[in-house]
Design an enzyme around this catalytic site. Structure first.
Site, mmCIF file in Angstrom:
data_model
loop_
_atom_site.group_PDB
_atom_site.id
_atom_site.type_symbol
_atom_site.label_atom_id
_atom_site.label_comp_id
_atom_site.label_asym_id
_atom_site.label_seq_id
_atom_site.Cartn_x
_atom_site.Cartn_y
_atom_site.Cartn_z
ATOM 1 N N GLU A 82 0.846 -1.193 0.000
ATOM 2 C CA GLU A 82 0.000 0.000 0.000
ATOM 3 C C GLU A 82 0.881 1.243 0.000
ATOM 4 O O GLU A 82 0.426 2.342 0.248
ATOM 5 C CB GLU A 82 -0.986 -0.007 1.162
ATOM 6 C CG GLU A 82 -0.379 -0.175 2.531
ATOM 7 C CD GLU A 82 -1.446 -0.206 3.612
ATOM 8 O OE1 GLU A 82 -2.086 0.817 3.824
ATOM 9 O OE2 GLU A 82 -1.627 -1.272 4.235
ATOM 10 N N CYS A 114 -3.550 -3.700 4.432
ATOM 11 C CA CYS A 114 -2.627 -4.708 4.966
ATOM 12 C C CYS A 114 -3.027 -6.143 4.624
ATOM 13 O O CYS A 114 -2.221 -7.060 4.805
ATOM 14 C CB CYS A 114 -2.530 -4.587 6.481
ATOM 15 S SG CYS A 114 -1.996 -2.990 7.038
ATOM 16 N N SER A 204 -10.438 2.236 13.894
ATOM 17 C CA SER A 204 -9.633 1.166 13.282
ATOM 18 C C SER A 204 -9.477 -0.018 14.236
ATOM 19 O O SER A 204 -9.507 -1.172 13.810
ATOM 20 C CB SER A 204 -8.276 1.702 12.824
ATOM 21 O OG SER A 204 -7.396 1.897 13.916
ATOM 22 N N HIS A 234 -2.364 -9.932 12.378
ATOM 23 C CA HIS A 234 -1.836 -8.712 11.765
ATOM 24 C C HIS A 234 -1.388 -7.806 12.912
ATOM 25 O O HIS A 234 -2.119 -7.612 13.880
ATOM 26 C CB HIS A 234 -2.902 -8.024 10.903
ATOM 27 C CG HIS A 234 -2.509 -6.627 10.545
ATOM 28 N ND1 HIS A 234 -1.334 -6.348 9.894
ATOM 29 C CD2 HIS A 234 -3.094 -5.420 10.793
ATOM 30 C CE1 HIS A 234 -1.218 -5.043 9.741
ATOM 31 N NE2 HIS A 234 -2.272 -4.448 10.284
HETATM 32 P P1 HMG Z 1 -3.353 6.787 21.336
HETATM 33 O O1 HMG Z 1 -4.066 8.064 21.245
HETATM 34 O O2 HMG Z 1 -1.936 6.824 21.696
HETATM 35 O O3 HMG Z 1 -4.150 5.792 22.286
HETATM 36 O O4 HMG Z 1 -3.478 6.047 19.951
HETATM 37 P P2 HMG Z 1 -4.325 5.673 23.846
HETATM 38 O O5 HMG Z 1 -4.141 6.976 24.533
HETATM 39 O O6 HMG Z 1 -5.605 4.951 23.968
HETATM 40 O O7 HMG Z 1 -3.095 4.740 24.340
HETATM 41 C C1 HMG Z 1 -2.814 3.505 23.779
HETATM 42 C C2 HMG Z 1 -2.757 2.450 24.887
HETATM 43 O O8 HMG Z 1 -1.706 2.800 25.802
HETATM 44 C C3 HMG Z 1 -4.034 2.350 25.738
HETATM 45 O O9 HMG Z 1 -4.211 0.967 26.047
HETATM 46 C C4 HMG Z 1 -3.683 3.110 26.995
HETATM 47 O O10 HMG Z 1 -4.423 2.696 28.146
HETATM 48 C C5 HMG Z 1 -2.218 2.740 27.139
HETATM 49 P P3 HMG Z 1 -5.659 0.256 25.797
HETATM 50 O O11 HMG Z 1 -6.642 1.005 26.583
HETATM 51 O O12 HMG Z 1 -5.900 0.382 24.297
HETATM 52 O O13 HMG Z 1 -5.419 -1.156 26.209
HETATM 53 N N1 HMG Z 1 -1.440 3.677 27.941
HETATM 54 C C6 HMG Z 1 -0.540 3.298 28.878
HETATM 55 N N2 HMG Z 1 -0.146 2.073 29.293
HETATM 56 C C7 HMG Z 1 0.795 2.021 30.270
HETATM 57 N N3 HMG Z 1 1.347 3.116 30.833
HETATM 58 C C8 HMG Z 1 0.993 4.351 30.446
HETATM 59 C C9 HMG Z 1 -0.007 4.478 29.423
HETATM 60 N N4 HMG Z 1 -0.594 5.524 28.796
HETATM 61 C C10 HMG Z 1 -1.469 5.017 27.911
HETATM 62 N N5 HMG Z 1 1.552 5.420 31.003
HETATM 63 C C11 HMG Z 1 -3.631 4.281 18.349
HETATM 64 C C12 HMG Z 1 -3.284 4.635 19.776
HETATM 65 C C13 HMG Z 1 -3.386 2.814 18.137
HETATM 66 C C14 HMG Z 1 -5.092 4.612 18.069
HETATM 67 C C15 HMG Z 1 -2.701 5.118 17.413
HETATM 68 O O14 HMG Z 1 -1.370 4.727 17.601
HETATM 69 C C16 HMG Z 1 -3.053 4.989 15.953
HETATM 70 O O15 HMG Z 1 -3.927 5.668 15.427
HETATM 71 N N6 HMG Z 1 -2.342 4.074 15.194
HETATM 72 C C17 HMG Z 1 -2.588 3.845 13.749
HETATM 73 C C18 HMG Z 1 -3.838 3.034 13.506
HETATM 74 C C19 HMG Z 1 -3.669 1.601 13.941
HETATM 75 O O16 HMG Z 1 -2.578 1.108 14.078
HETATM 76 N N7 HMG Z 1 -4.796 0.894 14.120
HETATM 77 C C20 HMG Z 1 -4.750 -0.507 14.459
HETATM 78 C C21 HMG Z 1 -5.929 -1.286 13.879
HETATM 79 S S1 HMG Z 1 -6.144 -0.980 12.130
HETATM 80 C C22 HMG Z 1 -4.873 -1.838 11.390
HETATM 81 O O17 HMG Z 1 -4.206 -2.616 12.009
HETATM 82 C C23 HMG Z 1 -4.620 -1.564 9.937
HETATM 83 C C24 HMG Z 1 -3.349 -0.812 9.640
HETATM 84 O O18 HMG Z 1 -2.234 -1.667 9.841
HETATM 85 C C25 HMG Z 1 -3.355 -0.261 8.214
HETATM 86 C C26 HMG Z 1 -3.831 -1.123 7.065
HETATM 87 O O19 HMG Z 1 -4.675 -1.986 7.145
HETATM 88 O O20 HMG Z 1 -3.386 -0.809 5.972
HETATM 89 C C27 HMG Z 1 -3.122 0.382 10.564
#
Ligand code: HMG
Length: 392
Positions: A82, A114, A204, A234
């Site tokens: 991609e 992906c 996502s 994945h």
């Molecule tokens: P974010 O705003 O950093 O999320 O974005 P957050 O604030 O919810 O924090 C992430 C996790 O860290 C949470 O855990 C927090 O609790 C934890 P969860 O509640 O999810 O279990 N956290 C902590 N843990 C320990 N100590 C701390 C602490 N602070 C927070 N101090 C997000 C996270 C994944 C949304 C962002 O990185 C993003 O947008 N990434 C890109 C999209 C993505 O990867 N999506 C995954 C599914 S889609 C997919 O896999 C397809 C893809 O590969 C593309 C394709 O298909 O082509 C992306």
């Protein structure tokens, strides 16, 4: 598919440079645990200025081709990506020349975010089932590139994984049942004019899990056995696999509670997201670090935003250990170069720009520039010859 078809060899490539997420956390004034524990990620691989989807794809496949006795037996090259370098010309066309594949080898790209690597694997397996004398090469290659300071920034990465598909698979046999769940969504997409994707992060995560539940159910409905010994998911980041394993345990009424998936995270954790390649790099990690027993069954979940979930299974072949490239992969990951945040940000600012002639990445191939709209690639051999001819 009645005859045995599957993965004969697997090889991956990652760029030499990386950023430590502890350094990124300090620069972004975020507690390091958010990345290391919350996302379960430690390092992210960054491509050199003269490497891209094409050079990484060719570099991933080279170790496999070194072991293929009859190159003419490779009848198809499918590249899943991609982050293609041209809107029309297939990435596979560039890679075909760099690898010296025969003119009788069909070439094309596959795309569905992906999930394209898995779509390519399935097509390749169908071709080989029809023509068992041929082999097919599937290469998944991507750069996950997000904006600086975006929530997705710590989930960048880059790499490629090459899969040789044959009718005498020495590593894993593909089992016949496939589960599918497709549904149009805007969770992650990249409009044609953009270098970075648009991401609806929380959506996502939900779609990833919904497509897992749907494709798993379809897999079971079509006769796929839930008796699995391990699973690969994945891997946009390590913690996603934990969420997926919980969801699968729930969907299967608890019978997948003890499913092994941790060893499959070992490489992705220090590479980052590699989009199409990430599931297959996870499979390399599971086979090379988890050492499943021959005959054991591995569940595979592939997710592509937009959205498509695919669930299928593999059976580990007897004698597979002699055909995996674990030592080579471990060496590659151990011999890398840590960038500072300043170097990373500088490289980010010039992402996609024509490289300086003097630079050379650590792989056997490089993007040499653009002339008359033509993207030019060189292999280390041709570069060495040119330097010798010019007395350099
Ligand atoms: P974010 O705003 O950093 O999320 O974005 P957050 O604030 O919810 O924090 C992430 C996790 O860290 C949470 O855990 C927090 O609790 C934890 P969860 O509640 O999810 O279990 N956290 C902590 N843990 C320990 N100590 C701390 C602490 N602070 C927070 N101090 C997000 C996270 C994944 C949304 C962002 O990185 C993003 O947008 N990434 C890109 C999209 C993505 O990867 N999506 C995954 C599914 S889609 C997919 O896999 C397809 C893809 O590969 C593309 C394709 O298909 O082509 C992306």
């Amino acid at each position: 598919m009645e005859r045995s078809v599957g993965i004969d060899q697997l090889s991956f490539y990652v760029p030499q440079d990386y950023l430590d997420l502890a350094d990124l956390a300090a620069a972004r004034q975020v507690t390091p645990d958010k990345y290391e524990v919350g996302l379960d990620q430690r390092l992210m691989a960054l491509p050199a200025p003269d490497e891209d989807t094409v050079t990484m794809a060719a570099a991933a496949a080279l170790p496999i081709l070194e072991g293929v006795e009859d190159i003419d037996s490779i009848g198809a090259l499918l590249v899943a990506t991609e982050s293609a370098v041209d809107h029309s010309k297939a990435t596979a066309a560039f890679v075909h020349r760099l690898l010296g594949l025969p003119p009788t080898c069909m070439i094309y790209d596959v795309r569905q975010a992906c999930a394209a690597g898995t779509a390519g694997l399935r097509q390749a397996a169908a071709m080989v089932a029809l023509e068992p004398d041929m082999k097919a090469l599937v290469i998944a290659s991507d750069v996950a590139h997000y904006e600086l300071e975006a929530a997705a920034e710590p989930t960048q990465g880059a790499g490629a994984c090459a899969i040789l598909v044959s009718a005498q698979p020495r590593v894993c046999e593909l089992e016949p049942s496939w589960g599918v769940h497709a549904e149009e969504t805007f969770d992650f997409w990249r409009p044609l004019e953009r270098i970075t994707p648009v991401v609806a992060g929380k959506t996502s995560l939900l779609k990833y899990l919904e497509c897992l539940a749907g494709s798993w159910q379809h897999y079971c409905d079509r006769g796929g056995s839930p008796e699995l010994d391990a699973c690969c998911f994945h891997l946009p980041f390590g913690a996603m696999a934990r969420k997926a394993a919980h969801r699968l345990a729930r969907e299967s009424g608890g019978c997948m509670e003890d499913l092994r998936y941790q060893s499959g995270l070992q490489y992705g954790r220090v590479i980052g997201n590699t989009y199409t390649a990430s599931l297959y790099i996870a499979l390399c990690a599971l086979l090379e670090q988890g050492e499943p027993q021959p005959g054991q069954r591995i569940g595979m979940y592939s997710y592509g935003s937009g959205s498509l979930g695919l669930y299928f299974s593999l059976r580990v072949q007897a004698g597979y250990r002699a055909h995996i490239l674990g030592a080579r992969h471990s060496r590659m990951l151990a011999c890398r170069n840590r960038l500072t945040v300043a170097e990373y940000e500088q490289r980010h600012a010039t992402y996609g720009a024509v490289p300086e002639a003097a630079s050379m990445n650590a792989s056997p191939f490089r993007w040499a520039g653009i002339e008359q709209h033509r993207r030019l690639y060189e292999s280390r051999d041709t570069l060495a010859n040119a330097m010798e001819a010019s007395g350099g």
